[in-house]
Design a protein around this motif. Structure first.
Motif, PDB file in Angstrom:
ATOM      1  N   ILE A 112      13.612 -51.494 -11.260  1.00  0.00           N
ATOM      2  CA  ILE A 112      14.044 -51.939  -9.938  1.00  0.00           C
ATOM      3  C   ILE A 112      15.494 -52.404  -9.970  1.00  0.00           C
ATOM      4  O   ILE A 112      16.301 -52.071  -9.089  1.00  0.00           O
ATOM      5  CB  ILE A 112      13.121 -53.067  -9.419  1.00  0.00           C
ATOM      6  N   LYS A 142      17.735 -51.451 -12.051  1.00  0.00           N
ATOM      7  CA  LYS A 142      18.567 -50.262 -12.222  1.00  0.00           C
ATOM      8  C   LYS A 142      18.933 -49.674 -10.868  1.00  0.00           C
ATOM      9  O   LYS A 142      20.094 -49.334 -10.613  1.00  0.00           O
ATOM     10  CB  LYS A 142      17.835 -49.208 -13.069  1.00  0.00           C
ATOM     11  N   MET A 143      17.941 -49.549  -9.983  1.00  0.00           N
ATOM     12  CA  MET A 143      18.212 -48.979  -8.665  1.00  0.00           C
ATOM     13  C   MET A 143      19.148 -49.856  -7.854  1.00  0.00           C
ATOM     14  O   MET A 143      19.998 -49.360  -7.110  1.00  0.00           O
ATOM     15  CB  MET A 143      16.896 -48.748  -7.919  1.00  0.00           C
ATOM     16  N   ASN A 148      22.812 -46.668  -0.031  1.00  0.00           N
ATOM     17  CA  ASN A 148      23.685 -47.294  -1.019  1.00  0.00           C
ATOM     18  C   ASN A 148      24.979 -47.823  -0.403  1.00  0.00           C
ATOM     19  O   ASN A 148      25.496 -48.857  -0.814  1.00  0.00           O
ATOM     20  CB  ASN A 148      24.013 -46.313  -2.140  1.00  0.00           C
ATOM     21  N   PHE A 208      19.774 -41.518   0.739  1.00  0.00           N
ATOM     22  CA  PHE A 208      20.079 -42.476  -0.324  1.00  0.00           C
ATOM     23  C   PHE A 208      21.557 -42.848  -0.336  1.00  0.00           C
ATOM     24  O   PHE A 208      21.917 -43.994  -0.621  1.00  0.00           O
ATOM     25  CB  PHE A 208      19.662 -41.922  -1.687  1.00  0.00           C
ATOM     26  N   LYS A 242      21.569 -40.881 -10.040  1.00  0.00           N
ATOM     27  CA  LYS A 242      20.747 -41.644 -10.977  1.00  0.00           C
ATOM     28  C   LYS A 242      19.456 -42.120 -10.306  1.00  0.00           C
ATOM     29  O   LYS A 242      18.375 -42.087 -10.909  1.00  0.00           O
ATOM     30  CB  LYS A 242      21.537 -42.833 -11.518  1.00  0.00           C
ATOM     31  N   THR A 243      19.570 -42.575  -9.051  1.00  0.00           N
ATOM     32  CA  THR A 243      18.383 -43.010  -8.312  1.00  0.00           C
ATOM     33  C   THR A 243      17.408 -41.856  -8.140  1.00  0.00           C
ATOM     34  O   THR A 243      16.200 -42.006  -8.315  1.00  0.00           O
ATOM     35  CB  THR A 243      18.785 -43.558  -6.930  1.00  0.00           C
ATOM     36  N   TYR A 298      22.502 -49.121  -9.203  1.00  0.00           N
ATOM     37  CA  TYR A 298      22.944 -47.785  -8.823  1.00  0.00           C
ATOM     38  C   TYR A 298      23.540 -47.772  -7.407  1.00  0.00           C
ATOM     39  O   TYR A 298      24.389 -46.929  -7.089  1.00  0.00           O
ATOM     40  CB  TYR A 298      21.785 -46.787  -8.867  1.00  0.00           C
ATOM     41  N   ALA A 299      23.091 -48.713  -6.579  1.00  0.00           N
ATOM     42  CA  ALA A 299      23.551 -48.745  -5.192  1.00  0.00           C
ATOM     43  C   ALA A 299      25.056 -48.953  -5.072  1.00  0.00           C
ATOM     44  O   ALA A 299      25.650 -48.632  -4.045  1.00  0.00           O
ATOM     45  CB  ALA A 299      22.813 -49.837  -4.420  1.00  0.00           C
ATOM     46  N   LEU A 339      15.560 -41.123 -11.269  1.00  0.00           N
ATOM     47  CA  LEU A 339      14.572 -42.158 -11.561  1.00  0.00           C
ATOM     48  C   LEU A 339      13.312 -41.988 -10.715  1.00  0.00           C
ATOM     49  O   LEU A 339      12.188 -42.082 -11.216  1.00  0.00           O
ATOM     50  CB  LEU A 339      15.178 -43.545 -11.314  1.00  0.00           C
ATOM     51  N   LEU A 340      13.502 -41.687  -9.431  1.00  0.00           N
ATOM     52  CA  LEU A 340      12.368 -41.587  -8.518  1.00  0.00           C
ATOM     53  C   LEU A 340      11.733 -40.206  -8.490  1.00  0.00           C
ATOM     54  O   LEU A 340      10.541 -40.065  -8.251  1.00  0.00           O
ATOM     55  CB  LEU A 340      12.807 -41.963  -7.097  1.00  0.00           C
TER      56      LEU A 340
END
Length: 279
Positions: free
Chosen positions: A164, A166-167, A203, A199, A180-181, A170-171, A184-185
């Motif tokens: 979480i 990390k996301m 962000n 996204f 990257k998000t 990443y924003a 991950l998802l």
């Protein structure tokens, strides 16, 4: 009334709403947009399907909105009267007031929505945060839910806070952060330019919540009377669903789960799997 904003600027809100309306132009079925009033603020709902069909409420995940269901809405609307709800405090058309994840505000909000729509006992399908909200509601109002379908839900086991955070980080990384998000998802080569654009807007313009929903205690899960079906992704970076399946089976009698070996937290197009359970 809480007047908080979830956006970094008025322009950010404008761009998000323009994207929302653009996504609705691609909505594959006839729909109407409805607002209902609650004590927490106005709630926006996209409705589709025949009025005589069984009611199905769709609750999306965090940092998202009701257009999440665009890929599934045609299948759902052929079988149900569908109510795709924009949850409060998320980048949809409902109130921007963010409800607490530590008390009963989500359940108190949702019961008001059901009453405003005259829905006595609908099915509920929830994705991630929406799954948590569905379980929380069913424990608070066990006689107001027919069946519950969960897709990568929160609330069953503790989330992976490293993923979480990390996301959240990443924003602030622009286009690279979006990529990257996405990895991950959606690690299994899911491609969608619209989702990537979404996204990017999130962000750039959304004030993202950095906390996580609370795992529901045993005594709350035991109050749930409805049949529960949970879809899990073996490659989910956020939650450990093998643990989740064991806990749900133990605390909610009659619950069932399905594990997708190549699935992740971003499970998409699940209507075909969910509809047989609901029917």
């Amino acid at each position: 009334m809480n007047t908080q904003t979830i956006y970094k600027s008025p322009m950010g809100e404008k761009l998000m709403m323009e994207f929302y309306d653009r996504m609705l132009t691609h909505w594959p079925v006839n729909y109407t947009e409805t607002y209902v009033e609650t004590s927490f603020g106005m709630t926006h709902i996209i409705t589709a399907g025949e009025s005589m069909s069984p009611p199905l409420m769709l609750l999306h995940g965090s940092t998202s909105n009701a257009t999440t269901w665009a890929g599934d809405i045609k299948d759902y609307a052929e079988n149900f009267k569908v109510y795709a709800v924009d949850m409060p405090g998320e980048p949809g058309k409902s109130t921007q007031r963010r409800l607490s994840w530590t008390n009963n505000e989500y359940s108190d909000w949702l019961i008001q929505v059901l009453d405003a729509l005259s829905l006595e006992k609908p099915h509920i399908a929830g994705l991630s945060l929406g799954g948590w909200a569905a379980l929380k509601f069913a424990s608070s109002f066990p006689d107001r839910v027919s069946k519950i379908a969960l897709i990568a839900p929160g609330g069953v086991v503790n989330p992976n806070m490293k993923a979480i955070m990390k996301m959240v980080n990443y924003a602030s990384q622009g286009e690279k952060g979006v990529e990257k998000t996405f990895r991950l998802l959606f690690p299994n080569d899911f491609e969608s330019q619209e989702v990537k654009e979404f996204f990017t807007l999130i962000n750039e313009h959304l004030i993202i919540r950095t906390e996580a929903v609370k795992t529901l205690p045993d005594d709350e899960l035991r109050k749930i009377k409805s049949p529960v079906f949970m879809l899990c992704g073996a490659n989910d970076a956020i939650f450990n669903f093998k643990k989740a399946m064991k806990r749900l089976k133990k605390l909610v009698p009659g619950s069932s789960s399905q594990l997708f070996e190549k699935g992740s937290h971003g499970l998409v197009s699940m209507a075909e799997t969910i509809i047989p359970f609901l029917k």
